[in-house]
Design an enzyme around this catalytic site. Sequence first.
Site, PDB file in Angstrom:
ATOM      1  N   ASP A   1      -9.929   1.428  21.312  1.00 40.09           N
ATOM      2  CA  ASP A   1     -10.758   2.236  20.423  1.00 40.09           C
ATOM      3  C   ASP A   1     -10.342   1.872  19.008  1.00 40.09           C
ATOM      4  O   ASP A   1      -9.278   2.275  18.531  1.00 40.09           O
ATOM      5  CB  ASP A   1     -10.502   3.717  20.741  1.00 40.09           C
ATOM      6  CG  ASP A   1     -11.167   4.645  19.738  1.00 40.09           C
ATOM      7  OD1 ASP A   1     -11.734   4.144  18.735  1.00 40.09           O
ATOM      8  OD2 ASP A   1     -11.108   5.864  19.955  1.00 40.09           O
TER       9      ASP A   1
ATOM     10  N   GLN B   1     -10.692   3.652  13.859  1.00 38.85           N
ATOM     11  CA  GLN B   1      -9.923   3.812  12.620  1.00 38.85           C
ATOM     12  C   GLN B   1      -9.324   2.483  12.180  1.00 38.85           C
ATOM     13  O   GLN B   1      -9.336   2.163  10.991  1.00 38.85           O
ATOM     14  CB  GLN B   1      -8.806   4.854  12.816  1.00 38.85           C
ATOM     15  CG  GLN B   1      -9.296   6.234  13.224  1.00 38.85           C
ATOM     16  CD  GLN B   1     -10.106   6.936  12.139  1.00 38.85           C
ATOM     17  OE1 GLN B   1     -10.005   6.629  10.950  1.00 38.85           O
ATOM     18  NE2 GLN B   1     -10.936   7.883  12.540  1.00 38.85           N
TER      19      GLN B   1
ATOM     20  N   LYS C   1     -17.742   4.973   9.870  1.00 41.78           N
ATOM     21  CA  LYS C   1     -16.406   5.088   9.261  1.00 41.78           C
ATOM     22  C   LYS C   1     -16.081   3.833   8.460  1.00 41.78           C
ATOM     23  O   LYS C   1     -15.159   3.807   7.659  1.00 41.78           O
ATOM     24  CB  LYS C   1     -15.349   5.290  10.338  1.00 41.78           C
ATOM     25  CG  LYS C   1     -15.532   6.592  11.118  1.00 41.78           C
ATOM     26  CD  LYS C   1     -14.558   6.669  12.257  1.00 41.78           C
ATOM     27  CE  LYS C   1     -14.984   7.615  13.333  1.00 41.78           C
ATOM     28  NZ  LYS C   1     -14.732   9.027  13.042  1.00 41.78           N
TER      29      LYS C   1
ATOM     30  N   CYS D   1     -10.978  16.414  17.678  1.00 41.28           N
ATOM     31  CA  CYS D   1     -11.372  15.869  18.992  1.00 41.28           C
ATOM     32  C   CYS D   1     -10.184  15.214  19.679  1.00 41.28           C
ATOM     33  O   CYS D   1     -10.308  14.118  20.256  1.00 41.28           O
ATOM     34  CB  CYS D   1     -12.514  14.875  18.863  1.00 41.28           C
ATOM     35  SG  CYS D   1     -14.006  15.585  18.217  1.00 41.28           S
TER      36      CYS D   1
HETATM   37  N1  PMP Z   1     -12.309   7.322  18.301  1.00 41.59           N
HETATM   38  C1  PMP Z   1     -11.707   7.643  17.153  1.00 41.59           C
HETATM   39  C2  PMP Z   1     -10.271   7.249  16.956  1.00 41.59           C
HETATM   40  C3  PMP Z   1     -12.403   8.343  16.172  1.00 41.59           C
HETATM   41  O1  PMP Z   1     -11.782   8.663  15.034  1.00 41.59           O
HETATM   42  C4  PMP Z   1     -13.751   8.693  16.407  1.00 41.59           C
HETATM   43  C5  PMP Z   1     -14.554   9.452  15.372  1.00 41.59           C
HETATM   44  N2  PMP Z   1     -13.979  10.669  15.000  1.00 41.59           N
HETATM   45  C6  PMP Z   1     -14.341   8.322  17.609  1.00 41.59           C
HETATM   46  C7  PMP Z   1     -13.596   7.641  18.531  1.00 41.59           C
HETATM   47  C8  PMP Z   1     -15.768   8.640  17.925  1.00 41.59           C
HETATM   48  O2  PMP Z   1     -16.627   7.972  17.078  1.00 41.59           O
HETATM   49  P1  PMP Z   1     -18.176   8.357  17.005  1.00 41.59           P
HETATM   50  O3  PMP Z   1     -18.226   9.839  16.854  1.00 41.59           O
HETATM   51  O4  PMP Z   1     -18.654   7.645  15.791  1.00 41.59           O
HETATM   52  O5  PMP Z   1     -18.811   7.871  18.260  1.00 41.59           O
END
Ligand code: PMP
Length: 404
Positions: free
Chosen positions: A198, A201, A224, A362
């Site tokens: 993932d 960031q 982001k 989250c």
């Molecule tokens: N993984 C990480 C580490 C995140 O920071 C985020 C966004 N907060 C996501 C996944 C999910 O990304 P998105 O909401 O753009 O699908």
Amino acid sequence: MAFDVEAVRAEFPILQRQVHGKPLIYLDSAASAQKPRAVIAAMTHAMEHSYANVHRGLHTLANETTDAYEAARKTVAAFINADPTEIVFTKGATEAVNLVAHGIGASLQAGDEVVISQMEHHANIVPWHFLREQKGVVLKWVPVTDDGRLDLEAYQRLLGPKTRMVALSHMSNVLGTINDAKALARMAHDAGALVLFDGCQAIVHKPVDVKDLDADFYVFSGHKLYGPTGIGILYGKADRLAALPPYQGGGEMIGSVSEDEITYADPPHRFEAGTPPILEAIGLGAAIDWITSLDRQAAAEHEHALYAHVRERLKGFNWLRVIGDAPGKGAILSFTMEGAHAHDVAQILDRYGVAVRAGTHCAEPLMRRFGVTSSARASFALYNTIEEADAFVDALTKTQAFFA
Ligand code: PMP
């Protein structure tokens, strides 16, 4: 090329605005970054001059739009050292992880293991939980150390003959920890597992070379990365994507359809059912072009200097607990304030024009790991200044006075 933060700021119209009569200090870029003129202009230009649906037209605008959409794919591919056929446009990182989990899940059986970590965002947890619920797949959790690192010895112990998949964050959205993805991938591969990172960031703050990391899958979101919402990237090694079944069915993802039979298009189109996020892909391409026009190393050093400055100033504050202090961590500061709920902290900071995020980010397993129900988070981007960093710390001190 020295890093000129004022020149960078001038590219972001929104940074001129005020909040509650104060200049906006936007420290919430880890949730979603603001957009430079280049992105706004590219999307506006497409809508004003060259817009139609992609792939299916024979007319000029359809061809131009298709070219722009596929050019964006090439831009993304070059940005992470992949081949364009290995780049799938999704609506976000979340959809990209779901796509992989769904596809990999088709061949998993009860008792097969997926290794994830305590520092994952729910986007890289819940899709794997689905496989636990639906198939009896076993989730194995890499623990996080007190200073916010992955416990690598525990990770090694969790890898075994039943490990099919490893799905880990390249950089934590809460702790700011940057994981050694290359080492993590090597260990996963040695155990015979596939690995997904993932990169939501990490991709913002450091160059990513998926070939060098030897990632099987790498996902991130556009918004982001100074690009628009509604667009994400799934990178998959060509043979890994080819082995995945389709995720959604519809137009553009098929080879042929008859009453009794369907065949599927090759990747990446197999995974892009329906009208894709055309304008958003174009916007993301523009964002990447804009980022690569900067000295990325200087930008990263600038962000880190802001973080280090704030961290230093916070040292005397015994009413503030910082969560995550891993060596080499990125410019994300999560904290709790004694006697105050993180939501209240964020709302009071807002009165001073300071935008921070508060909640679980989250990442509920991580919150539990650190014994908190929520935290506040300031995240620094390349458009933040040292004056803003100081104003943030001053606003924190004033906020604390409400709870003292
Ligand atoms: N993984 C990480 C580490 C995140 O920071 C985020 C966004 N907060 C996501 C996944 C999910 O990304 P998105 O909401 O753009 O699908």
